[in-house]
Design an enzyme around this catalytic site. Structure first.
Site, PDB file in Angstrom:
ATOM      1  CB  CYS B 161      -0.951  -0.023   1.181  1.00 29.22           C
ATOM      2  SG  CYS B 161      -1.818  -1.603   1.272  1.00 29.22           S
ATOM      3  CG  HIS B 294      -2.257   4.682   4.831  1.00 28.45           C
ATOM      4  ND1 HIS B 294      -2.194   4.642   3.456  1.00 28.45           N
ATOM      5  CD2 HIS B 294      -2.388   3.385   5.225  1.00 28.45           C
ATOM      6  CE1 HIS B 294      -2.281   3.381   3.052  1.00 28.45           C
ATOM      7  NE2 HIS B 294      -2.400   2.602   4.100  1.00 28.45           N
ATOM      8  CG  HIS B 329      -6.363   1.027   1.042  1.00 30.81           C
ATOM      9  ND1 HIS B 329      -5.457   1.784   0.337  1.00 30.81           N
ATOM     10  CD2 HIS B 329      -5.639   0.261   1.878  1.00 30.81           C
ATOM     11  CE1 HIS B 329      -4.238   1.474   0.734  1.00 30.81           C
ATOM     12  NE2 HIS B 329      -4.319   0.548   1.664  1.00 30.81           N
TER      13      HIS B 329
END
Lengths: 354, 400, 85
Positions: B161, B294, B329
C-alpha cells in the site's frame, strides 16, 4: 560522489553456490526444461517458527541475504533493496486456485499475505529488525538492476553506508505450465553444456536468489567496485552496440578497456541475437563468459551474472565452464555485463577490480 | 543533490472521477464513490463495498485506441489513461526532448486477467495473450509505450500500500541526482477477486462505508485507481517556462520491522518515515499545514498512524484527514491519488473533509478535519503505510 | 472430548505448518498464543476459518477468537457447545 563497492555476496541457485568458499568447483548437470535451485539446509538459517509460512523464494531470499551479511561481517544494514520479477508466485498460485476451487469460501489469509511482492524484503527486515529504507522493484528483467541503481544512488549521495541488495524469483507449477503454452520455455530437454547453443525457442526456466552488501567503504573483503549501471525499457537489436559504446564512453572507456564481457545468453534463438550483436561485433576480440546455462533463466537471473562478475574479479580467475569464446583474458580489471529478457528491459553494468 | 523537484502535471482516474477536475469537485462537494461492486462477479457482493471506476475495460480500450488483440490488464488500462492525462496537463508535446523516465507502482498488476482465465489458459489459445501480462512490470511497459518513452529508465515498485508513494520518492531522487530531467511517477491498481478475498480473509473489510479515525470503524473499502505526476528538474522548468503545480519537498521510507501485515501499536515505522521526510524537506513539524493521512479505517492502521502523528506533531497536530472514505483504499495507487489530492489542497488552499466520521477514538484526543476548510496552505504531508511494515511519507510544498 | 482435543491438536499442527511440533507436545491447557505455542494474529485468522469450515461456527470479530483460542481445552469446550456440524 562516493564510490560504491560490492562488499559481499550470497547466492542460492541451481548450482551449489551457497558455499561461498567454492567457485563453481562442482557443476550440477541437467537435461531438462526447468531446473530447481540447490537447497541449502534452510533450517540452519531460519528458525522454524519463522520458516513455517515461507515458500521457497522467501527462504532462498532470506538465506542469500544472511550469507551476504555473514560474508560482509555485518549484523545489520541501512537499507534493504529487493528485486523480483514475478514475486511470490507459489503463494499467488495457491491463493488464486483456492479462490476458484472453493468459490471464494473458506479461504485463509496466509498465502494471500505471503503473495505480496515485498514479502522477501519485509521478511529480511523483520528478521534483522532493520527499520531502514526498504524497497522492492518488480520490473521483469531489470528488477534486480533497479534495486542496484537505487542502492548506488544512496551510497554515492551519502544517504547510507551499507545496503543489502538482491534479486529473487521462485518457480510455481502453474506458472511453469502456462509459460510452456506460450513458448517461453524450451519444448525439448536440453543439457547444461548444450543450452547456450540450442536452436529452439524459449529458455530453461529456473529460480534463485543472489544478495550482496553494497558499501561506500572499501575493505579487504571487497569483491569489486560498482562503477556504473544503466537500464533501458526498450532497445532495438541494431542499437545494442551503440548503447554499449555510449555506456563505455560515459565512463571514459573504450572497447579495449574491457577485459571481460559477461553476457546473459539463454539459448533462445528468438532473442539471443541481441547478445550476438555484441559477441560477434564490438566484443569479438574480448573474452566472453555466459552463465544462464548454470543458473537457468528467471527475471532476476542477472543477479547471478552480477555474482559471477564479482567472484571473477575477486578470485582473479575464470572457471572454464563459463567461457564462451577462446580469447584469453590478459587482465581481469574491468568487466562489462549485459542482459535483456525477451528483447525488453536491457541493462549494462560496469565492474572494476578493487 | 541540490535540485528542486517540480511537479508540472498530474492525471487521475478514481471512483470519484475520471480526471483531475472531476476528482476535485467530488472532494469539495463531499461526494464519495463507494458502492456495491459491479464489474467483478464475487460471492461477497452484498458483504462489502468498493470504490469502483465506472468505465468498462472495453470503454477504456477505446479511449486509448487499442486494437482488439491487445493484452492490457485493467491495471494497465487505468494507468495509461491517468499517465496520458498527466503528460497532457504538463503540456508535453515532445517526450523525447528531455531525458524522461517512468516509475510506476502496482500490487495487483495483471492479476485481474490471471484470476479470470487461470484454468482457461490451458484450453483456450485466444486467451493466452494475457499470460505475459500478469507480471507487475507489464503494465509499466505498456504505459511507457503509450507515452512514447523509449530506450529509457522505466521501472516498477511494489511495496504493497505504500508503492506509489515510493515511486514518487524514487522519481524525486532521480531528478535530484541528475539521472533524469523528467520522470513520470505514480501507480495503478484495479479491483480484483484476489485482493477482495485476500483482505476478506484478514477480516478488515467493512460491510458499509468506511469511517477513517472513527471509534467504531469497521474496516476498509477496497478501491481501484491510477494517478501519475510529472516531475521535472529546475533546468527543464526554466528552459520551458513551465507552470509549476507544487514541489516534492521531502520524503522518507522506513520499515516497521514489527509484523508482516499489522502496524506496530505505536507506529514506529510511520513515525520514522515522517521524521525522515521532514529532515529531507528541511522543515520542522510545525511547518506542516495539512496531513493527508493514510487512514484506511482499519482498527489497527488508524490507531497506529494516529499515535505516530502524535509522536511527531504532539497532541495538537496540524489539520488532518483521510480521503479513503471517498475512494476506498486503492492499494498501490493510494500514494499517487493522494499526492494529486495533496496538490489540489495546495492549489486551492482547501482541506478536504474526512467523511463519515462520528465518534472520537478513545485511545487519543486528536480528531480529523470533518468539513471542508479554507486555509492558506504551504505544505502538505501525505502518509502511505503498507504490508511488510512498509511506511512512506511524502511532503509537497507550494514553493521550492 | 479427548477425541476432539486430539483432533484439534492435529489440525492446529497441520493447518499452521507447525512441522517441528508433535501432538504430544501440546498439553490441553498450554497457551496457544504468546509464550506458549507462539501463535500470532495470522494463526488466529486461520483458526477462525477452521471453526467455520469444520465445525460450522462463524465468528465475525477476530477479537472473539483470542478468548476461544486460549488453549486446546478452551477451544474444545467452545466447539462442543456451539458446533453446528
Amino acid at each position: 560522489m562516493r564510490k560504491v563497492y560490492i562488499q559481499s555476496v550470497g547466492s542460492v541457485s541451481a548450482q551449489k553456490t551457497f558455499d561461498n568458499s567454492e567457485f563453481l568447483n562442482e557443476i550440477s548437470d541437467y537435461n531438462d526444461t526447468v531446473i530447481l535451485a540447490v537447497d541449502p539446509a534452510y533450517k540452519d538459517y531460519i528458525p522454524p517458527a519463522a520458516a513455517r509460512r515461507m515458500a521457497k523464494g522467501i527462504k532462498m531470499g532470506v538465506v542469500a541475504s544472511k550469507l551476504a551479511l555473514t560474508d560482509a561481517n555485518l549484523e545489520n544494514v541501512d537499507a534493504i533493496l529487493t528485486g523480483t520479477g514475478m514475486g511470490c508466485v507459489i503463494d499467488s498460485e495457491k491463493f488464486v486456485s483456492a479462490i476458484i476451487d472453493n468459490n471464494e469460501e473458506y479461504l485463509t489469509p496466509t498465502s494471500f499475505i505471503q503473495s505480496t511482492h515485498n514479502t522477501v524484503g519485509g521478511q529480511i527486515a523483520l528478521g534483522l529488525g532493520c527499520k531502514g529504507y526498504n524497497f522492492t522493484y518488480v520490473h521483469a528483467g531489470i528488477s534486480f538492476e533497479s534495486a542496484v541503481l537505487d542502492a548506488k544512488m544512496q551510497l554515492e549521495n551519502e544517504e547510507a553506508n551499507h545496503i543489502l541488495v538482491g534479486g529473487v524469483d521462485e518457480l510455481g507449477d502453474h506458472t511453469v505450465k502456462i509459460h510452456r503454452l506460450i513458448n517461453h520455455i524450451k519444448p525439448e530437454a536440453v543439457s547444461l553444456r548444450n543450452v547456450l547453443t540450442s536452436t529452439s525457442e524459449g529458455a530453461v526456466f529456473s529460480e534463485g536468489a543472489n544478495f550482496f552488501v553494497l558499501s561506500s567503504e572499501q575493505n579487504s573483503n571487497c569483491y569489486a567496485e560498482l562503477c556504473d549501471l544503466k537500464t533501458f525499457n526498450t532497445l532495438n537489436e541494431q542499437d545494442v552496440e551503440t548503447a554499449a559504446k555510449d555506456f563505455l564512453k560515459d565512463n571514459d572507456l573504450t572497447i579495449n578497456d574491457i577485459d571481460l564481457i559477461v553476457l546473459g545468453n539463454n539459448g533462445d534463438v528468438k532473442f539471443d541475437g541481441y547478445y550476438n550483436k555484441l559477441s560477434n561485433g564490438l566484443f569479438s576480440e574480448t573474452p566472453q563468459v555466459g552463465y544462464k546455462h548454470l543458473c537457468g533463466e528467471f527475471n532476476t537471473a542477472s543477479s547471478f551474472g552480477f555474482w559471477l562478475g564479482a567472484k571473477i574479479l575477486k578470485s582473479q580467475s575464470i572457471p572454464d565452464i563459463v567461457r564462451m569464446n577462446a580469447v584469453q583474458a590478459k587482465n581481469l580489471k574491468t568487466i562489462l555485463l549485459y542482459n535483456q529478457y525477451r528483447g525488453e528491459n536491457h541493462s549494462f553494468i560496469l565492474l572494476k577490480k578493487c | 543533490m541540490s535540485q528542486g523537484v517540480a511537479i508540472t502535471g498530474m492525471g487521475i482516474i478514481s471512483a470519484i472521477g475520471n480526471n483531475v477536475a472531476e476528482n476535485y469537485s467530488a472532494l469539495v462537494e463531499g461526494r464519495k464513490g463507494i458502492s456495491r461492486v459491479d464489474k467483478i462477479d464475487t460471492v461477497h457482493r452484498d458483504a462489502i463495498m468498493v470504490g469502483e471506476i465506472d468505465f468498462t475495460n472495453a470503454e477504456l480500450e477505446s479511449q486509448l485506441g487499442l486494437d482488439s488483440d491487445n493484452n492490457y490488464s485493467r491495471t494497465a488500462l487505468l494507468g495509461a489513461v491517468a499517465a496520458k492525462q498527466a503528460i497532457a496537463d504538463a503540456q508535453i508535446t515532445d517526450i523525447t526532448k528531455y531525458k524522461t523516465g517512468l516509475i510506476s507502482a502496482t500490487s495487483v498488476g495483471g492479476m485481474d486477467m490471471t484470476e479470470k482465465y487461470y484454468y482457461q489458459y490451458l484450453e483456450d489459445k485466444k486467451l493466452q495473450k494475457y499470460i505475459d501480462g500478469h507480471h507487475a512490470g507489464d503494465s509499466t511497459q505498456k504505459i511507457a509505450e503509450q507515452l512514447g518513452i523509449e530506450q529509457s529508465l522505466v521501472t516498477t515498485i511494489s511495496t504493497a500500500c505504500s508503492s506509489a508513494a515510493n515511486a514518487i520518492m524514487f522519481g524525486a531522487r532521480l531528478i535530484k541526482s541528475g539521472k533524469l530531467d523528467r520522470v513520470v511517477v505514480g501507480g495503478a491498481d484495479c479491483l480484483s477477486k484476489f485482493t477482495i478475498n485476500g483482505f476478506k480473509t484478514l477480516m478488515i473489510l467493512s460491510d458499509t462505508y468506511n469511517t477513517p479515525f472513527d471509534e467504531n470503524r469497521k474496516g476498509l473499502n477496497l478501491g481501484e485507481a491510477a494517478a501519475f505526476l510529472v516531475l521535472e528538474s529546475d533546468k527543464v522548468v526554466k528552459a520551458e517556462n513551465k507552470k509549476v503545480l507544487g514541489y516534492v519537498k521531502g520524503y522518507g521510507n522506513a520499515n516497521d520491522a514489527f509484523h508482516q501485515t499489522a502496524s506496530s501499536d505505536n507506529g514506529d515505522g510511520a513515525t520514522l518515515a515522517m521524521e525522515k521526510a521532514l529532515k529531507v524537506a528541511g522543515l520542522e513539524a510545525k511547518d506542516i499545514d495539512y496531513i493527508n493521512a493514510h487512514g484506511t479505517a482499519t482498527g489497527n492502521n488508524d490507531l497506529s498512524e494516529g499515535r505516530a502523528i502524535i509522536r511527531v506533531f504532539g497532541e495538537t497536530p496540524p489539520d488532518f484527514s483521510s480521503t479513503k472514505a471517498y475512494t476506498g483504499h486503492t492499494l498501490a495507487a493510494a500514494g499517487a491519488i493522494e499526492a494529486v489530492y495533496s496538490l489540489l489542497a495546495l492549489q486551492h488552499n482547501e482541506i478536504f473533509p474526512n467523511l463519515n466520521y462520528k465518534t472520537q477514538m478513545k485511545e487519543f484526543s486528536i480528531r480529523p478535519q470533518t468539513v471542508l476548510k479554507k486555509k492558506e496552505l504551504a505544505t502538505v504531508l501525505s502518509n502511505s503505510l503498507g504490508f511488510g511494515g512498509n511506511c512512506s511519507t511524502v511532503i509537497f510544498s507550494k514553493e521550492a | 472430548m479427548s477425541e476432539l482435543k486430539q483432533e484439534l491438536k492435529e489440525k492446529i499442527i497441520e493447518q499452521l505448518n507447525l512441522e517441528d511440533v508433535s501432538v504430544e507436545e501440546i498439553a490441553d491447557n498450554d497457551a496457544l498464543f504468546g509464550d506458549g505455542l507462539g501463535l500470532d494474529s495470522i494463526d488466529a485468522l486461520e483458526l477462525i476459518v477452521m471453526l467455520d469450515k469444520d465445525y460450522g461456527i462463524k465468528l465475525s470479530d477476530p477479537k472473539e477468537g483470542r478468548k476461544i483460542f486460549e488453549s486446546v481445552e478452551v477451544m474444545a469446550n467452545y466447539i462442543a457447545e456451539n458446533r453446528t456440524k
